[in-house]
Design a protein around this motif. Structure first.
Motif, PDB file in Angstrom:
ATOM      1  N   VAL A 169       0.872  -1.176   0.000  1.00 50.41           N
ATOM      2  CA  VAL A 169       0.000   0.000   0.000  1.00 50.41           C
ATOM      3  C   VAL A 169       0.905   1.220   0.000  1.00 50.41           C
ATOM      4  O   VAL A 169       1.973   1.225   0.626  1.00 50.41           O
ATOM      5  CB  VAL A 169      -0.919   0.011   1.233  1.00 50.41           C
ATOM      6  N   LEU A 179      -4.146   1.273  -2.345  1.00 48.17           N
ATOM      7  CA  LEU A 179      -3.840  -0.147  -2.504  1.00 48.17           C
ATOM      8  C   LEU A 179      -3.191  -0.355  -3.870  1.00 48.17           C
ATOM      9  O   LEU A 179      -3.800  -0.085  -4.904  1.00 48.17           O
ATOM     10  CB  LEU A 179      -5.115  -0.985  -2.384  1.00 48.17           C
ATOM     11  N   LYS A 204     -12.629  -6.233  -4.302  1.00 51.32           N
ATOM     12  CA  LYS A 204     -11.618  -5.195  -4.153  1.00 51.32           C
ATOM     13  C   LYS A 204     -12.108  -3.995  -3.357  1.00 51.32           C
ATOM     14  O   LYS A 204     -11.365  -3.437  -2.539  1.00 51.32           O
ATOM     15  CB  LYS A 204     -11.116  -4.749  -5.531  1.00 51.32           C
ATOM     16  N   GLU A 205     -13.340  -3.579  -3.593  1.00 52.74           N
ATOM     17  CA  GLU A 205     -13.870  -2.429  -2.862  1.00 52.74           C
ATOM     18  C   GLU A 205     -14.020  -2.741  -1.382  1.00 52.74           C
ATOM     19  O   GLU A 205     -13.716  -1.909  -0.517  1.00 52.74           O
ATOM     20  CB  GLU A 205     -15.200  -1.973  -3.450  1.00 52.74           C
ATOM     21  N   LYS A 208     -10.575  -2.711   0.152  1.00 45.66           N
ATOM     22  CA  LYS A 208     -10.110  -1.336   0.320  1.00 45.66           C
ATOM     23  C   LYS A 208     -10.678  -0.725   1.595  1.00 45.66           C
ATOM     24  O   LYS A 208      -9.961  -0.106   2.382  1.00 45.66           O
ATOM     25  CB  LYS A 208     -10.515  -0.511  -0.899  1.00 45.66           C
ATOM     26  N   LYS A 212      -8.470   0.182   5.195  1.00 48.09           N
ATOM     27  CA  LYS A 212      -8.454   1.563   5.686  1.00 48.09           C
ATOM     28  C   LYS A 212      -9.181   1.741   7.019  1.00 48.09           C
ATOM     29  O   LYS A 212      -8.856   2.632   7.795  1.00 48.09           O
ATOM     30  CB  LYS A 212      -9.073   2.507   4.644  1.00 48.09           C
TER      31      LYS A 212
END
Length: 309
Positions: A169, A179, A204-205, A208, A212
């Protein structure tokens, strides 16, 4: 090697536990402005090394100016993120005053030191420390912790051993972390190739969001992140001390056309006595663009820190 750790609160203490196993540390200096806290922590570490059998001399002080002639300095001092905070940048004003004071005290007294900044918002504080101290060698811990979280999530979602996962990252530690999907390898294969061969899918979302925001859940439930940050910082210090040239996503001065001076931005880099080369040229154009956006955000936070009382 003489290592100084400035700040022996929650993060500092856990990091010191990890460091109590490191044979490259010959002298350890602890500093905390809280009365006798560094002294108490020093005793705990002495008790720890009685078990780990690491022969190091340990000293404790309550003033930053007591640190002299260090080879490496880890700065963890500052107020931590709390559950209600939306972003680490909310700590800018309160922590900037501490960083300025520490930088003014440590810079001239430790001219050969390598400084590693942990205090949040870490990239802006690293930039501020370098500016105020005048030190040549300053980095922040950048997005190395997010990189660990990224690999952990990949391992979980794909149901593969963590040893099979590689990935980094970059950008800002926090909301603007990027990412870097192009760096991902699973069993030595690119992510695209691995997914095609295994017929697995990846959200992927969702990943992410998790990378975070997972720290917020940890803070809400347990009061703060501890083990993950501690080993992340240990890895960085070890790679510097032993000149391992391990690729870690630390933050170093990064210049873009959009900002008038360099700021600390997380980019996977070889970390040893010197930093670099980085993996930036191997990233996609989109990823490099996201790094530049993060740099602009960090610059704005840094400017706020620079002008704060």
């Amino acid at each position: 090697m003489h290592l100084a750790v400035v700040g022996t609160g929650r993060v500092g203490r856990m990091t010191l536990l990890a460091l109590a196993h490191e044979f490259w540390i010959k002298e350890l200096t602890l500093v905390d402005v809280a009365p006798r806290l560094a002294e108490a922590v020093a005793e705990e570490i002495r008790h720890t090394i009685a078990s780990t059998r690491v022969p190091m001399k340990i000293f404790a002080y309550d003033q930053d100016k007591a640190v002299e002639g260090a080879d490496m300095v880890l700065v963890t001092a500052g107020f931590p993120r709390t559950p209600e905070m939306k972003d680490r940048t909310e700590l800018t004003a309160v922590n900037a005053s501490m960083i300025k004071e520490i930088a003014e005290a440590l810079g001239p007294r430790n001219p050969e030191a390598k400084f590693v900044i942990v205090t949040n918002p870490v990239d802006a504080m690293g930039t501020l420390f370098k500016k105020i101290s005048g030190a040549d060698w300053v980095i922040s811990t950048g997005t190395n912790l997010e990189s660990q979280r990224f690999r952990s999530e990949l391992s979980k979602q794909l149901d593969v051993p963590i040893t099979a996962v590689r990935g980094f990252v970059g950008g800002e530690h926090g909301a603007d972390a990027v990412l870097l999907w192009s760096t991902v390898k699973i069993d030595g294969k690119s992510l695209k190739e691995y997914l095609n061969r295994s017929q697995k899918t990846l959200d992927k979302e969702g990943m992410k969001e998790s990378v975070k925001e997972i720290s917020r859940m940890i803070i809400q439930v347990s009061g703060g992140t501890r083990q993950g940050p501690a080993v992340s910082f240990r890895d960085i210090l070890r790679s510097i001390a032993l000149d391992d040239n391990k690729v870690l996503s630390v933050a170093t001065p990064y210049q873009t056309p959009q900002i008038p001076e360099p700021v600390m931005v997380g980019i996977p880099s070889m970390v040893g006595k010197n930093i670099g080369p980085t993996l930036e040229t191997f990233l996609t154009e989109g990823e490099r663009g996201e790094l530049q956006k993060a740099a602009s955000k960090i610059y704005g936070t840094y400017q706020g820190a620079l002008t704060s009382p």
